[in-house]
Design a protein around this motif. Structure first.
Motif, PDB file in Angstrom:
ATOM      1  N   LEU A 234       0.830  -1.210   0.000  1.00 36.06           N
ATOM      2  CA  LEU A 234       0.000   0.000   0.000  1.00 36.06           C
ATOM      3  C   LEU A 234       0.866   1.262   0.000  1.00 36.06           C
ATOM      4  O   LEU A 234       0.504   2.263  -0.627  1.00 36.06           O
ATOM      5  CB  LEU A 234      -0.950  -0.019   1.201  1.00 36.06           C
ATOM      6  N   ILE A 235       1.991   1.227   0.691  1.00 41.38           N
ATOM      7  CA  ILE A 235       2.890   2.392   0.678  1.00 41.38           C
ATOM      8  C   ILE A 235       3.475   2.574  -0.730  1.00 41.38           C
ATOM      9  O   ILE A 235       3.663   3.697  -1.201  1.00 41.38           O
ATOM     10  CB  ILE A 235       4.009   2.251   1.741  1.00 41.38           C
ATOM     11  N   ARG A 236       3.715   1.455  -1.427  1.00 45.11           N
ATOM     12  CA  ARG A 236       4.180   1.554  -2.818  1.00 45.11           C
ATOM     13  C   ARG A 236       3.110   2.255  -3.674  1.00 45.11           C
ATOM     14  O   ARG A 236       3.413   3.069  -4.543  1.00 45.11           O
ATOM     15  CB  ARG A 236       4.506   0.166  -3.381  1.00 45.11           C
ATOM     16  N   ALA A 237       1.856   1.930  -3.405  1.00 45.80           N
ATOM     17  CA  ALA A 237       0.760   2.593  -4.136  1.00 45.80           C
ATOM     18  C   ALA A 237       0.683   4.074  -3.782  1.00 45.80           C
ATOM     19  O   ALA A 237       0.405   4.916  -4.647  1.00 45.80           O
ATOM     20  CB  ALA A 237      -0.557   1.885  -3.834  1.00 45.80           C
ATOM     21  N   VAL A 238       0.942   4.418  -2.501  1.00 45.87           N
ATOM     22  CA  VAL A 238       0.978   5.833  -2.101  1.00 45.87           C
ATOM     23  C   VAL A 238       2.077   6.550  -2.881  1.00 45.87           C
ATOM     24  O   VAL A 238       1.872   7.654  -3.413  1.00 45.87           O
ATOM     25  CB  VAL A 238       1.214   5.992  -0.578  1.00 45.87           C
ATOM     26  N   ALA A 239       3.241   5.894  -2.983  1.00 44.30           N
ATOM     27  CA  ALA A 239       4.355   6.495  -3.722  1.00 44.30           C
ATOM     28  C   ALA A 239       3.987   6.684  -5.191  1.00 44.30           C
ATOM     29  O   ALA A 239       4.403   7.660  -5.830  1.00 44.30           O
ATOM     30  CB  ALA A 239       5.603   5.613  -3.595  1.00 44.30           C
ATOM     31  N   GLY A 240       3.188   5.759  -5.712  1.00 48.32           N
ATOM     32  CA  GLY A 240       2.766   5.874  -7.107  1.00 48.32           C
ATOM     33  C   GLY A 240       1.833   7.034  -7.347  1.00 48.32           C
ATOM     34  O   GLY A 240       1.956   7.757  -8.343  1.00 48.32           O
TER      35      GLY A 240
END
Ligand SMILES: *Cc1c(COP(=O)(O)O)cnc(C)c1O
Length: 387
Positions: A234-240
């Motif tokens: 989910l943090i990767r998605a936030v970064a995206g």
């Protein structure tokens, strides 16, 4: 204005606003906190050179995650932005086209659940990403079964305000997170001010939260700083979906408007590192000393009584831990809490205090050393004690 007239005046005054002494505590509208000399020095150092914001956010995220015991983390421009970006991540995952279409959620899972008794001012920030708020339960309460039954294929997230946990009739975080996990739905916790003591910050992921947001204003970081932490995917998605790579990447992301300065990113991290090593007992003892000093300086002023009290972050007046003086005005004293509060604000220097439960509250959390003495003088002046 000529040079002579501007001499000896603060930047605020030269820009036409009056500075104030903040005896209210941490409030966004009053500027949040004052950052420490260490944090300020870090911000100044960072101002002297450039960096890849992409790399800086990745690295600082790891440092934050280690501190709070999460898989990963990411600095955001405050906890409100973290709620919006975290919600966006729950709606879109790693779908770049979806990062680009928000707040249009056509074709996505686009609803989030919140318990009726958990409605709070910042649930609005989840709707910012385009998600639709679905209230679960009644005024009298929400049950575990109602939460499970409310989850549909459209449910993207459950929003949980940590400060409202334990409210009668509401279901606890661990249970809510478990129901979510049973249905593949992440729980996002607003723990904006759950950072005192710092160990508290580790509680929420440990209890099953998938994402947790914190506001840096509550741990002496910048007013426009905060972070989100939790599950790595989910943090990767936030970064995206956040502001990075808007021009260099493929997608005109939703999060572009939630931009950060490198100085703020570094301040969010350095302030938290300091917060974790700070002597918090001494910090609270410092508030107590200032409160006792203020009450002593008011001794003998007729028509008032002042008591050491605790003004909590959710704006309640309780006995401990002491951080404020609660001042009451006897009938016939010619003063009311509101009249004194107004006079303090209009005085010179201007002092911002607050009124609660029929008392004037002078809080010490945001009072600098020496300002407590100034505030005592202002109060004596308003009360006519020195005439
Ligand atoms: C202050 C606050 C926020 C917002 O945090 P910012 O960092 O100012 O955006 C969110 N939730 C709660 C409970 C708060 O007190």
């Amino acid at each position: 204005m000529n040079d002579r007239a501007s001499q000896g005046r603060s930047i605020f005054e030269r820009m036409g606003v009056r500075p104030l002494i903040n005896a209210c505590g941490v409030y966004t509208d009053l500027g949040g906190s004052i950052v420490s000399p260490t944090v300020w020095a870090a911000m100044q150092e960072v101002n002297g050179s450039f960096v890849s914001m992409v790399a800086l956010l990745e690295q600082t995220g790891r440092i934050l995650a280690d501190l709070v015991g999460a898989e990963d983390a990411r600095v955001t421009p405050g906890a409100s932005a973290a709620i919006a970006l975290g919600t966006a991540a729950c709606l879109t995952g790693m779908n770049g086209d979806a990062w680009e279409s928000l707040p249009d959620t056509t074709g996505m899972r686009n609803e989030f659940l919140i318990q009726r008794g958990h409605r709070f001012k910042y649930d609005r920030c989840a709707r910012l990403a385009g998600a639709k708020l679905v209230e679960v339960g009644e005024e009298s309460g929400t049950t575990t079964a109602q939460i499970a039954a409310a989850i549909t294929p459209r449910t993207a997230m459950i929003l949980f305000p940590a400060h409202l946990e334990g409210r009668p009739g509401t279901v606890a975080l661990a249970t809510v997170a478990e129901i979510g996990h049973d249905h593949g739905v992440p729980t996002l916790v607003d723990a904006a001010y759950q950072s005192d003591p710092p160990e508290l910050m580790l509680r929420f992921t440990a209890e099953g939260a998938d994402l947790v947001v914190f506001s840096a204003k509550y741990y002496r970081g910048p007013n426009a700083g905060g972070f989100i932490c939790g599950r790595a995917d989910l943090i990767r998605a936030v970064a995206g979906v956040d502001f990075t790579r808007y021009e260099s990447g493929l997608h005109r992301t939703f999060g572009r408007a939630f931009k950060l300065d490198r100085q703020i990113v570094v301040a969010v991290v350095v302030a938290l590192q300091e917060w974790f090593t700070m002597d918090h007992k001494a910090r609270w003892a410092g508030y107590r000393t200032k409160v006792d000093g203020l009450i002593e300086r008011l001794a003998g002023v007729p028509g008032i009584s002042a008591a050491p009290m605790a003004f909590t972050l959710d704006e309640r007046l309780v006995p401990t831990p002491v951080n404020c003086a609660a001042i009451r005005f006897h009938p016939g004293s010619g003063h009311t809490p509101d009249s004194v509060c107004r006079a303090l604000a209009e005085g010179s220097p201007s002092v911002a205090a607050t009124v609660l439960d029929g008392a004037l509250i002078v809080a010490m959390d945001t009072i600098q050393d020496g300002e407590d003495v100034v505030v005592a003088g202002c109060l004596r002046g308003v009360l006519g004690a020195d005439r």
